[in-house]
Design an enzyme around this catalytic site. Structure first.
Site, PDB file in Angstrom:
ATOM      1  CB  SER A 128      -0.893   0.015   1.246  1.00  0.00           C
ATOM      2  OG  SER A 128      -1.487   1.279   1.417  1.00  0.00           O
ATOM      3  CE1 TYR A 152      -3.101  -0.043   4.710  1.00  0.00           C
ATOM      4  CE2 TYR A 152      -3.587  -2.321   5.283  1.00  0.00           C
ATOM      5  CZ  TYR A 152      -3.392  -1.331   4.325  1.00  0.00           C
ATOM      6  OH  TYR A 152      -3.501  -1.639   2.998  1.00  0.00           O
ATOM      7  CE  LYS A 156      -1.300  -4.376   3.329  1.00  0.00           C
ATOM      8  NZ  LYS A 156      -1.629  -5.641   2.664  1.00  0.00           N
TER       9      LYS A 156
HETATM   10  C1  WQD Z   1      -9.658   9.979   0.791  1.00  0.00           C
HETATM   11  C2  WQD Z   1      -9.902  11.458   0.992  1.00  0.00           C
HETATM   12  C3  WQD Z   1     -10.262  12.081   3.284  1.00  0.00           C
HETATM   13  C4  WQD Z   1     -14.087   9.954   3.722  1.00  0.00           C
HETATM   14  C5  WQD Z   1      -7.133   4.914   2.645  1.00  0.00           C
HETATM   15  C6  WQD Z   1      -6.133   4.094   3.356  1.00  0.00           C
HETATM   16  C7  WQD Z   1      -5.090   3.600   2.407  1.00  0.00           C
HETATM   17  C8  WQD Z   1      -5.724   2.892   1.247  1.00  0.00           C
HETATM   18  C9  WQD Z   1      -6.781   3.761   0.582  1.00  0.00           C
HETATM   19  C10 WQD Z   1      -5.483   0.524   1.681  1.00  0.00           C
HETATM   20  C11 WQD Z   1      -9.181  12.018   2.214  1.00  0.00           C
HETATM   21  C12 WQD Z   1     -11.516  12.336   2.442  1.00  0.00           C
HETATM   22  C13 WQD Z   1     -12.903  10.464   3.215  1.00  0.00           C
HETATM   23  C14 WQD Z   1     -15.143  10.842   4.069  1.00  0.00           C
HETATM   24  C15 WQD Z   1     -13.776  12.696   3.363  1.00  0.00           C
HETATM   25  N1  WQD Z   1      -6.262   1.647   1.645  1.00  0.00           N
HETATM   26  N2  WQD Z   1     -12.761  11.794   3.035  1.00  0.00           N
HETATM   27  N3  WQD Z   1     -14.945  12.182   3.869  1.00  0.00           N
HETATM   28  O1  WQD Z   1      -7.382   7.884   3.673  1.00  0.00           O
HETATM   29  O2  WQD Z   1      -6.510   8.379   1.329  1.00  0.00           O
HETATM   30  O3  WQD Z   1      -6.509   6.061   2.141  1.00  0.00           O
HETATM   31  O4  WQD Z   1      -7.699   4.144   1.601  1.00  0.00           O
HETATM   32  O5  WQD Z   1      -4.367   0.363   1.301  1.00  0.00           O
HETATM   33  O6  WQD Z   1      -4.267   2.721   3.112  1.00  0.00           O
HETATM   34  O7  WQD Z   1      -5.526   4.955   4.292  1.00  0.00           O
HETATM   35  O8  WQD Z   1      -8.667   7.147   1.620  1.00  0.00           O
HETATM   36  O9  WQD Z   1     -10.992   7.295   0.918  1.00  0.00           O
HETATM   37  O10 WQD Z   1     -10.469   7.316   3.405  1.00  0.00           O
HETATM   38  O11 WQD Z   1      -9.915   9.317   2.039  1.00  0.00           O
HETATM   39  O12 WQD Z   1     -13.629  13.920   3.197  1.00  0.00           O
HETATM   40  O13 WQD Z   1     -16.243  10.451   4.544  1.00  0.00           O
HETATM   41  O14 WQD Z   1     -11.299  11.662   1.231  1.00  0.00           O
HETATM   42  O15 WQD Z   1     -10.037  13.128   4.212  1.00  0.00           O
HETATM   43  O16 WQD Z   1      -8.758  13.332   1.898  1.00  0.00           O
HETATM   44  P1  WQD Z   1      -7.229   7.476   2.252  1.00  0.00           P
HETATM   45  P2  WQD Z   1     -10.087   7.718   2.036  1.00  0.00           P
END
Ligand code: WQD
Length: 339
Positions: A128, A152, A156
């Protein structure tokens, strides 16, 4: 034509695993899927067979269970493994770190032991981009320092190092460490997609549930990041592009000497507000949202330099944000979602 020797796909009934199995079958591979349905459902197996037009062997079990793995390798002449099975929620990992180290690290150790015992030294590992932590700059290259900021991401990182040490200790290991950015979307037929067992933390699945009327509004976590519109920027990648990247990595394994990290991303950043706008276009109506405080641990901006994947795998993402949203919406409306 001789029956091809099988590829083992652990977690092959999950979101990324199921899409990858369909691509593997389409490419003519024989596949053995191992899954315990911890974050997937038995109903997906039939849809995978229908999509691929081909059958595969399914084994129900834990990919971190040494006895289960020993029996599987005894019964099937596995020539390569794609290892998806594991726990993958950043927030949850800070609450139950031992479970994450047990499943993701100890479990992969069991898998590597079983592979070694069976003389199988070909592995595509589901790593990841979280291993990078908060990067000093973007786009992110594979030679950037790793500084995971949660259990997490650290799990990895540990598995990457275990794979690297193993490959250095004895010849013949070919390991692709695929660092995913943000996988989203679904199969264009609406037969496969992300079907989280609990309320999704990630942006796209939550946005789709708001669009489908299952949640009143989306909270946009933070509006004061150092990004063009103040909201978080990520490298969203269509899950079918990601699946095809795995097939390309499998094909490239003989050329990989040791354990090689490779980013799988588009190389383009997209903000939360841009994602909402793209999804509203796909859905055909406004989606309710409101600003909320930043989410602890979130990083401002994050996207890949995909050059190495192009150079080594001959792969690059081809599906745009509109397609990711359209396919995600098709899935969210399908009767398969939640079935
Ligand atoms: C994306 C953006 C949030 C939800 C995660 C894991 C990573 C990988 C991918 C496994 C950010 C914003 C989110 C919401 C929001 N998974 N957001 N409201 O955090 O980049 O990565 O998923 O490998 O390991 O950490 O993804 O989709 O949670 O967030 O504003 O209800 O959307 O702040 O900017 P993230 P995400």
């Amino acid at each position: 034509m001789p029956t091809p020797t099988p590829i083992l796909v652990t977690g092959g009934a999950g979101f990324i695993g199921s899409h990858t199995v369909v691509e593997l079958l389409g490419a003519g591979h024989a596949v053995v899927v191992l899954d315990n349905f911890a974050n997937s459902k038995p109903s997906v197996l039939e849809r995978m067979r229908r999509l691929a037009g081909r059958d595969f062997t399914f084994v129900e079990g834990d990919a971190h269970d040494a006895a289960c793995l020993a029996a599987l390798f005894q019964h099937h002449p596995i020539t390569a493994v794609l290892h998806f099975a594991g726990l993958k929620a950043v927030g949850e990992s800070t609450q139950v770190p031992l479970a994450y180290y047990q499943h993701n690290v100890a479990g992969t150790l069991n898998l590597l032991e079983a592979m070694r015992g069976a003389g199988c030294r070909n592995l595509v590992f589901s790593s990841s981009a979280t291993v990078y932590g908060d990067p000093a700059q973007v786009p992110i290259r594979e030679d950037f320092p790793r500084s995971a900021a949660n259990p997490y991401g650290r799990s990895k990182t540990m598995v990457e190092d275990i794979c690297r040490d193993l490959a250095l200790s004895e010849p013949g290991w070919h390991i692709a460490l695929l660092r995913y950015f943000n996988p989203v979307g679904a199969h264009p037929t609406g037969l496969l997609g992300e079907d989280p067992a609990s309320i999704p933390n990630n942006l796209m699945p939550y946005l789709l549930k708001v669009a489908a009327g299952q949640h009143p509004f989306l909270e946009v976590f933070g509006q004061d990041y150092a990004t063009p519109d103040g909201t978080g920027v990520r490298d969203y990648l269509h899950v079918v592009d990601l699946a095809q990247g795995h097939v390309a990595a499998l094909n490239a394994l003989p050329r990989l000497d040791g354990a090689v990290p490779i980013n799988l991303g588009t190389g383009r950043g997209c903000s939360v507000l841009e994602m909402i706008q793209a999804m509203e276009k796909a859905v055909g109506r406004p989606i309710p949202w409101r600003f909320a405080p930043r989410r602890p641990g979130d990083i401002a901006i994050y996207y890949a330099d995909p050059a190495l994947a192009r150079e080594i795998l001959g792969w690059e993402a081809s599906r745009d944000l509109e397609t990711m949203c359209r396919d995600g919406w098709t899935w969210a409306q399908s009767e398969a979602a939640g079935a």
